[in-house]
Motif scaffolding. Structure first.
Motif, mmCIF file in Angstrom:
data_model
loop_
_atom_site.group_PDB
_atom_site.id
_atom_site.type_symbol
_atom_site.label_atom_id
_atom_site.label_comp_id
_atom_site.label_asym_id
_atom_site.label_seq_id
_atom_site.Cartn_x
_atom_site.Cartn_y
_atom_site.Cartn_z
ATOM 1 N N LYS A 144 1.054 -0.655 -0.323
ATOM 2 C CA LYS A 144 -0.332 0.150 -0.129
ATOM 3 C C LYS A 144 0.790 0.999 0.485
ATOM 4 O O LYS A 144 0.345 2.431 -0.465
ATOM 5 C CB LYS A 144 -0.801 0.025 1.384
ATOM 6 N N ALA A 145 1.775 0.686 0.968
ATOM 7 C CA ALA A 145 3.173 2.392 1.025
ATOM 8 C C ALA A 145 3.426 3.044 -0.858
ATOM 9 O O ALA A 145 3.261 3.863 -0.940
ATOM 10 C CB ALA A 145 4.255 2.057 1.476
ATOM 11 N N ILE A 146 3.965 1.374 -0.634
ATOM 12 C CA ILE A 146 4.680 2.129 -2.363
ATOM 13 C C ILE A 146 3.534 2.526 -3.001
ATOM 14 O O ILE A 146 3.613 3.100 -4.111
ATOM 15 C CB ILE A 146 5.112 0.291 -3.000
ATOM 16 N N PHE A 147 2.291 2.139 -3.613
ATOM 17 C CA PHE A 147 1.390 2.572 -4.359
ATOM 18 C C PHE A 147 0.945 3.414 -3.969
ATOM 19 O O PHE A 147 0.397 4.783 -4.409
ATOM 20 C CB PHE A 147 -0.185 1.596 -4.766
ATOM 21 N N ALA A 148 1.126 4.187 -2.423
ATOM 22 C CA ALA A 148 0.524 5.971 -1.754
ATOM 23 C C ALA A 148 2.170 6.824 -2.654
ATOM 24 O O ALA A 148 1.406 7.411 -2.284
ATOM 25 C CB ALA A 148 0.371 5.680 -1.346
ATOM 26 N N GLY A 149 2.977 5.557 -2.832
ATOM 27 C CA GLY A 149 4.280 6.940 -3.080
ATOM 28 C C GLY A 149 4.628 7.067 -1.320
ATOM 29 O O GLY A 149 5.739 8.542 -1.266
ATOM 30 N N ASP A 150 4.080 6.455 -0.808
ATOM 31 C CA ASP A 150 4.909 6.853 0.837
ATOM 32 C C ASP A 150 6.236 6.565 1.144
ATOM 33 O O ASP A 150 6.898 6.409 2.246
ATOM 34 C CB ASP A 150 4.309 6.681 1.460
ATOM 35 N N ILE A 151 6.659 5.042 0.235
ATOM 36 C CA ILE A 151 7.860 4.983 0.689
ATOM 37 C C ILE A 151 8.547 3.766 -0.896
ATOM 38 O O ILE A 151 7.831 3.871 -1.746
ATOM 39 C CB ILE A 151 7.854 3.383 1.076
ATOM 40 N N SER A 152 9.966 4.047 -1.053
ATOM 41 C CA SER A 152 10.249 4.065 -2.238
ATOM 42 C C SER A 152 10.282 2.155 -2.287
ATOM 43 O O SER A 152 10.407 1.171 -1.176
ATOM 44 C CB SER A 152 11.484 3.848 -2.844
ATOM 45 N N ILE A 153 10.406 1.560 -3.998
ATOM 46 C CA ILE A 153 10.191 0.223 -3.762
ATOM 47 C C ILE A 153 11.636 -0.404 -3.268
ATOM 48 O O ILE A 153 11.374 -1.560 -2.711
ATOM 49 C CB ILE A 153 10.330 -0.125 -5.680
ATOM 50 N N TRP A 154 12.758 0.278 -3.228
ATOM 51 C CA TRP A 154 13.778 -0.121 -2.757
ATOM 52 C C TRP A 154 13.947 -0.883 -1.728
ATOM 53 O O TRP A 154 14.369 -1.708 -0.827
ATOM 54 C CB TRP A 154 15.083 1.112 -2.894
ATOM 55 N N ILE A 155 13.202 0.395 -0.621
ATOM 56 C CA ILE A 155 13.124 -0.038 1.050
ATOM 57 C C ILE A 155 12.099 -1.160 1.460
ATOM 58 O O ILE A 155 12.665 -1.720 1.849
ATOM 59 C CB ILE A 155 12.803 1.374 1.355
ATOM 60 N N ALA A 156 10.827 -1.192 0.223
ATOM 61 C CA ALA A 156 10.253 -2.194 1.072
ATOM 62 C C ALA A 156 10.562 -3.664 -0.248
ATOM 63 O O ALA A 156 10.816 -4.384 1.089
ATOM 64 C CB ALA A 156 8.641 -1.862 -0.004
ATOM 65 N N GLY A 157 11.618 -3.443 -0.956
ATOM 66 C CA GLY A 157 12.434 -4.895 -1.545
ATOM 67 C C GLY A 157 13.095 -5.102 -0.316
ATOM 68 O O GLY A 157 13.026 -6.275 -0.411
ATOM 69 N N THR A 158 13.810 -3.855 -0.026
ATOM 70 C CA THR A 158 14.926 -4.424 0.611
ATOM 71 C C THR A 158 14.366 -5.593 1.825
ATOM 72 O O THR A 158 14.380 -6.335 2.182
ATOM 73 C CB THR A 158 15.874 -3.860 1.131
ATOM 74 N N ASN A 159 13.727 -4.701 2.718
ATOM 75 C CA ASN A 159 12.684 -5.217 3.519
ATOM 76 C C ASN A 159 12.381 -6.242 3.779
ATOM 77 O O ASN A 159 12.588 -7.710 4.267
ATOM 78 C CB ASN A 159 12.236 -4.797 4.536
ATOM 79 N N LEU A 160 11.453 -6.998 2.361
ATOM 80 C CA LEU A 160 10.487 -7.908 2.494
ATOM 81 C C LEU A 160 11.982 -9.467 1.445
ATOM 82 O O LEU A 160 12.200 -10.220 2.060
ATOM 83 C CB LEU A 160 9.781 -8.368 1.545
ATOM 84 N N LEU A 161 12.109 -8.250 0.794
ATOM 85 C CA LEU A 161 13.602 -9.898 0.072
ATOM 86 C C LEU A 161 14.236 -10.158 1.055
ATOM 87 O O LEU A 161 15.251 -11.408 0.907
ATOM 88 C CB LEU A 161 14.468 -9.187 -1.700
ATOM 89 N N GLY A 162 14.668 -8.551 2.265
ATOM 90 C CA GLY A 162 16.007 -9.378 2.648
ATOM 91 C C GLY A 162 15.805 -10.521 3.859
ATOM 92 O O GLY A 162 16.421 -11.301 4.440
ATOM 93 N N ASN A 163 14.223 -10.425 4.290
ATOM 94 C CA ASN A 163 13.750 -12.081 5.266
ATOM 95 C C ASN A 163 13.633 -13.197 4.568
ATOM 96 O O ASN A 163 13.456 -14.354 4.334
ATOM 97 C CB ASN A 163 12.234 -11.894 5.435
#
Length: 181
Positions: free
Chosen positions: A81-100
């Motif tokens: 939701k934050a990515i689509f709202a523009g509140d967070i970059s794909i890089w930050i979300a991807g790092t956190n999700l892919l990191g796990n």
């Protein structure tokens, strides 16, 4: 990130006694594997050592409280939701999700390499992430560390296990371990 890299380099010196213990153990048992397999076992031991440090002891931010999420896909959905709202970059979300996912991917590869069945791998893929999260909760309650406890981490770690197992199975260069007597 530089602090984590420095910590890992420092931890490698602490790891040396564990490595020596492993070698002595193999000498006492007189059961050696191929050199390449022994190296893989030693690298895996180091990986587990670093993994334990990252999930239980490395504190990028020390908080006075602990966040606990028991709702599946809540954090993952929040990132989407934050990515689509523009509140967070794909890089930050991807790092956190892919990191796990990447955190436990080597375990799936290692289990396949050692001939562990898919059924046992699935069991490990459930139990080990649960142990990681319960460890984070326990360390918080004894005042040693503060990490978030999140069911989504368990889900992503589970995916990492199975993805690693699947990738190892699909790679023809991965050979299962065989001991030399």
């Amino acid at each position: 990130m530089n602090f984590l890299l420095l910590s890992i380099v420092q931890l490698s010196f602490i790891f040396l006694p564990i490595l020596i213990f492993y070698i002595v153990y193999k000498l006492i048992r007189k059961k050696f594997d191929y050199l390449s397999t022994e190296i893989i076992h030693m690298v895996f031991l180091f990986y587990v050592f670093i993994l334990a440090y990252i999930v239980w002891f490395y504190l990028p931010i020390a908080l006075e409280y602990i966040t606990i999420n028991a709702v599946p896909f809540y954090i993952i959905g929040g990132y989407v939701k934050a990515i689509f709202a523009g509140d967070i970059s794909i890089w930050i979300a991807g790092t956190n999700l892919l990191g796990n996912i990447l955190l436990t991917l080597p375990m799936g590869v290692y289990l396949y390499f050692n001939g562990v069945s898919l059924k046992k791998t699935i069991t490990a893929a459930i139990l080990i992430p649960v142990v990681i999260e319960l460890g984070q909760l326990l360390f918080h309650y004894i005042g040693f560390a503060t990490r978030s406890v999140d069911i989504d981490d368990i889900i992503l770690n589970f995916i990492g296990f199975l993805l690693g197992y699947y990738l190892a199975k699909k790679c023809s260069f991965v050979k299962k371990s065989k001991y030399i007597d």
